[in-house]
Each structure stands twice: as C-alpha cells, then as structure tokens.
Design an enzyme around this catalytic site. Structure first.
Site, PDB file in Angstrom:
ATOM      1  N   GLY A 281     -28.015 -83.415 -90.282  1.00  7.34           N
ATOM      2  CA  GLY A 281     -27.290 -84.494 -89.610  1.00  7.34           C
ATOM      3  C   GLY A 281     -27.566 -85.843 -90.238  1.00  7.34           C
ATOM      4  O   GLY A 281     -28.167 -85.922 -91.319  1.00  7.34           O
ATOM      5  N   ASN A 282     -27.109 -86.890 -89.596  1.00  4.46           N
ATOM      6  CA  ASN A 282     -27.393 -88.235 -90.097  1.00  4.46           C
ATOM      7  C   ASN A 282     -27.624 -89.162 -88.903  1.00  4.46           C
ATOM      8  O   ASN A 282     -27.492 -88.753 -87.756  1.00  4.46           O
ATOM      9  CB  ASN A 282     -26.246 -88.725 -90.998  1.00  4.46           C
ATOM     10  CG  ASN A 282     -24.942 -88.823 -90.237  1.00  4.46           C
ATOM     11  OD1 ASN A 282     -24.802 -89.638 -89.344  1.00  4.46           O
ATOM     12  ND2 ASN A 282     -23.981 -87.949 -90.584  1.00  4.46           N
TER      13      ASN A 282
END
Ligand code: CTP
Length: 409
Positions: free
Chosen positions: A214-215
């Site tokens: 993810g980020n």
C-alpha cells in the site's frame, strides 16, 4: 459592524426534519442569522416552538401572518442563502414547477441568492423519473441539489434517500456562501450542470488474505476536491480507495480497493464526465501472484521473493483516449527531487491538461491538513499555490479546470 449572513432554512415534511435542528444549531453557532420557514407538514415532525427557540426568530408557515411586512417576498429577497433540508419529493416538484402555495415555496420564488436542496425520501420516490426530472430542472437552473445518502430509511428499509449528515450539509452551505460572497459576485454555481470525477486515497495490492502493498495517501486532498466541486454545483463521482473517510454529502461515492478496481470504476464514471481529477495514489505494481492462503515463514530462515507486475497507468489511459471531446483531465504528482522538472516531464508523458505537483518527503508528510503545490498546464502556464489548507488547493484546481471545460449547449 458587518451584518451576519442571512440564511433561510426551509424544512419540508419528512421524518428527517428533526435532523434539521442540528443543521440550524451549526448555522446559528457559526454566526448566521437563520430564519426557519417550515411547511405545515414539517410541523407534524418538529413544532414551531423548537424552530423559534433555536433560531431566535419568528416562525411562520403561511403568507397570511404579518402581511404588512410582505413576508412572502421579503424573506426570499433578503436571504444570502436558502437551504431546504429535508427537501421532500413534493417540495422538489413544487420548486421545479414554480408553485407557490405557502411561505416556503413563495420564498423559493423570490430568492435570488444560491439555493441548496438536501432531499430525503424513500429510494423509490428518489429514483422515480418525475423526481429525477425535477432534480435535473433545479440543477439546470443553478440550484445545488445534494445527492441523498445511502443507508437506513424510516422503518426497516435501506437504500438511497437518507438525509446526509447535518454536519455535511452545513459544510456545503459554508462553501456555497463563501463561493457566492459579494467579492465573487455570481449567483449561479460555476460547475452547475457539469459531471466531474475525482479519485482519492491509495490503492492496496493484496499479497495474501492478510497482507497488501500500500501507500500513505490519506485521501484528504481528493475529498476536498469532491466537496468543493459539489458546493460549486457539479454532480460529483468520487472513486475512493481505502481512506476510511465518511462519504461527503452531495457526492456519489464508489468504494474500491485495488488499482484494477479503481481503473474499472474511473473508466465507467468518466464516460459522461466533463472533467476528471486523479488525486488517488495508484500503485504502479501489484504482486504477480495472489496467495489464497497466508504466506508462512520458511523453515530454512529464508524469506519469500515477491514478483511484481505493472499496473495500468489510468491517468495516461484516460488522457490518451478521452471519453468525450474536450474532457479535462487533471493529474497529481508527488515528487521528492527536481520537483518542477520532473513535473513538467510527467505532464508531457501522461498527456493530461493540468498536473498538480507537490513535494513530498520526510518533512512534508502525508495525511496533513495542508498542502503546497504548483499547478502545471499543458499550455505552459504555471500556477503556484502557497502553503495552505487542502480546500484552498481544491478551489484553485477547479478555478483552473473551469476555463478549459468544453462549452455547454
Ligand atoms: N496514476 C495512475 N495510474 C497509475 C499510477 C499513477 O493513474 N498506475 C496517476 C495518479 O493518480 C496521479 C498521477 O498518475 O494523478 C501521477 O502519479 P505518480 O505516482 O506521481 O506517477 P508515476 O507515473 O507513478 O511516476 P513515478 O515514476 O514518478 O512513480
């Protein structure tokens, strides 16, 4: 002394009338002079005494009281904003057709200020072609008709038709009032009649049932863009990935998880959109293989190697293959080094019309309430946006989109 902005709160006869008390409280506490104009039916749900006590102003439903003050004309003429919450199907129909059989409908005809309707009704009534055509008529004339929320309705029913959260309706009123301040000097919201699509948040690419790549995108900038566009009268589709932020009022929200899901939702939404803003942080890569069971530690002390494959570049795709001629496409770029040079190069490579470039790094963290950026345009224009709230950057983006929109017929 600066006089308080004058707001007319119209209340029509639906069970959600009790929620309008909360909207009234927010409006008065934030320094607005509110005159509540309920319909007769609304008083079955909340009595005149409550409206009068909470607003500090007299309350009447019909035109035959205080006739010498010509209330059916004066209240509308003096208003800076009229907000009708809840707006029933009957009220939308009356407003669309210009009927005037009580004080509220008279007020709607005499008001020359912005008008916001926050509908609440059963899903069937909202979806009925008669209601949809009335909503379209009101929007075409410049009224802001907030999309109802989805959820529990009266009784056991659930669906679209709930009155949005009063706090959200209040935010829209605040935006609309700011937008129509005398300095701006316009009575019709400038994005009225437009459909805009905004993506927000960060995609997550699953590795196995419990892990993902993810980020750190919070989605706050995308939400600020969606709220601002709704307040400026646009029909807004927000495609959000993993933000956890409640749905903003007046916005159609599509919830997605991965880059491929975001692509599918955005491509569907842009088919009839005048503009699209890709504020989402889309993962460039996803695991080549999704493990259907949790990946276990290896006995030999080693670690697994994760093979990645490229995700499609949605911004480049919608820029190259515009769903409508003249559709405006806006991208975002988060850069750590050579911010402007990389931004210009990215604008060219992606083929969009505008690119909002901001610097990210250790000091400039994700999730903050503020932002600082430069908006680069394909015609070479550069608009610096000083450090400030994400709402301010959102307004600047729409200000720059506006002159680039294709003419409406
Ligand atoms: N974007 C997209 N699809 C992707 C990746 C990014 O649509 N697969 C969009 C983002 O929503 C954003 C813009 O492209 O509007 C820029 O994203 P960014 O990650 O800065 O660009 P990249 O092409 O990934 O470039 P870099 O090599 O700098 O990561």
């Amino acid at each position: 002394m600066v006089s308080k902005p004058k707001v007319v709160l119209g209340v029509s006869g639906g069970i959600a009338a009790y929620k309008a008390c909360e909207l009234l409280r927010r409006l008065t506490e934030s320094g607005h002079d509110v005159r509540v104009v309920p319909t007769d039916s609304a008083l079955h749900f909340v009595g005149a005494a409550t409206w009068s006590a909470l607003s500090g102003n007299p309350v009447s439903t019909e035109v035959w009281e205080s006739v010498h003050e010509v209330p059916h004309v004066r209240i509308g003429q003096a208003a800076d904003l009229v907000v009708v919450a809840p707006a029933t199907a009957d009220m939308l129909a009356k407003a669309a057709h210009g009927l005037a059989d009580d004080l509220l409908t008279n007020t709607l005809l005499t008001a020359r200020c912005p008008v916001v309707f926050a509908p609440a009704m059963h899903t069937e009534m909202w979806e009925h072609p008669a209601t949809q055509e009335n909503v379209a008529t009101l929007r075409r004339r410049g009224a802001v008709v907030v999309e109802p929320a989805v959820g529990r309705l009266t009784g056991v029913d659930t669906g679209k038709g709930r009155l949005p959260d009063p706090a959200e309706i209040f935010e829209i009123c605040r935006h609309v009032l700011n937008w129509h301040s005398p300095a701006r000097g316009t009575a019709t919201p400038d994005l009225a009649g437009r459909h805009v699509v905004v993506s927000a948040g960060g995609t997550r690419e699953p590795l196995d049932p419990v892990r993902y790549l993810g980020n750190r995108s919070s989605g706050k900038q995308g939400y600020a863009l969606a709220r601002a566009a709704a307040a400026r009268g646009a029909r807004v589709t927000l495609v959000e990935a993993n933000t956890g932020i409640p749905d903003p009022a007046g916005v159609d929200v599509v919830h997605v998880g991965t880059a491929l899901q975001l692509r599918e939702a955005v491509l569907k939404a842009v088919a009839d959109a005048d503009a699209v803003v890709m504020a989402a942080a889309v993962a460039d890569f996803r695991p080549a293989v999704y493990a259907t069971g949790k990946i276990k530690k290896q006995d030999d002390g080693g670690a697994p190697t994760v093979e990645l494959v490229r995700n499609p570049d949605i911004l480049a795709e919608i820029s190259a293959d515009r769903a409508l001629p003249g559709q405006v496409v806006v991208g975002f770029a988060a850069e750590t080094d050579d911010v402007l040079a990389n931004g210009r190069e990215k604008l060219r490579r992606k083929g969009c019309d505008l690119l909002v470039v901001n610097e990210v790094g250790e000091r400039k963290t994700f999730g903050s309430e503020e932002n600082e950026a430069v908006v680069l345009a394909s015609d070479g224009a550069e608009t610096p946006v000083p450090h400030g709230p994400k709402e301010a950057l959102a307004e600047t983006v729409w200000d720059l989109v506006l002159p680039r929109l294709r003419a409406t017929t």
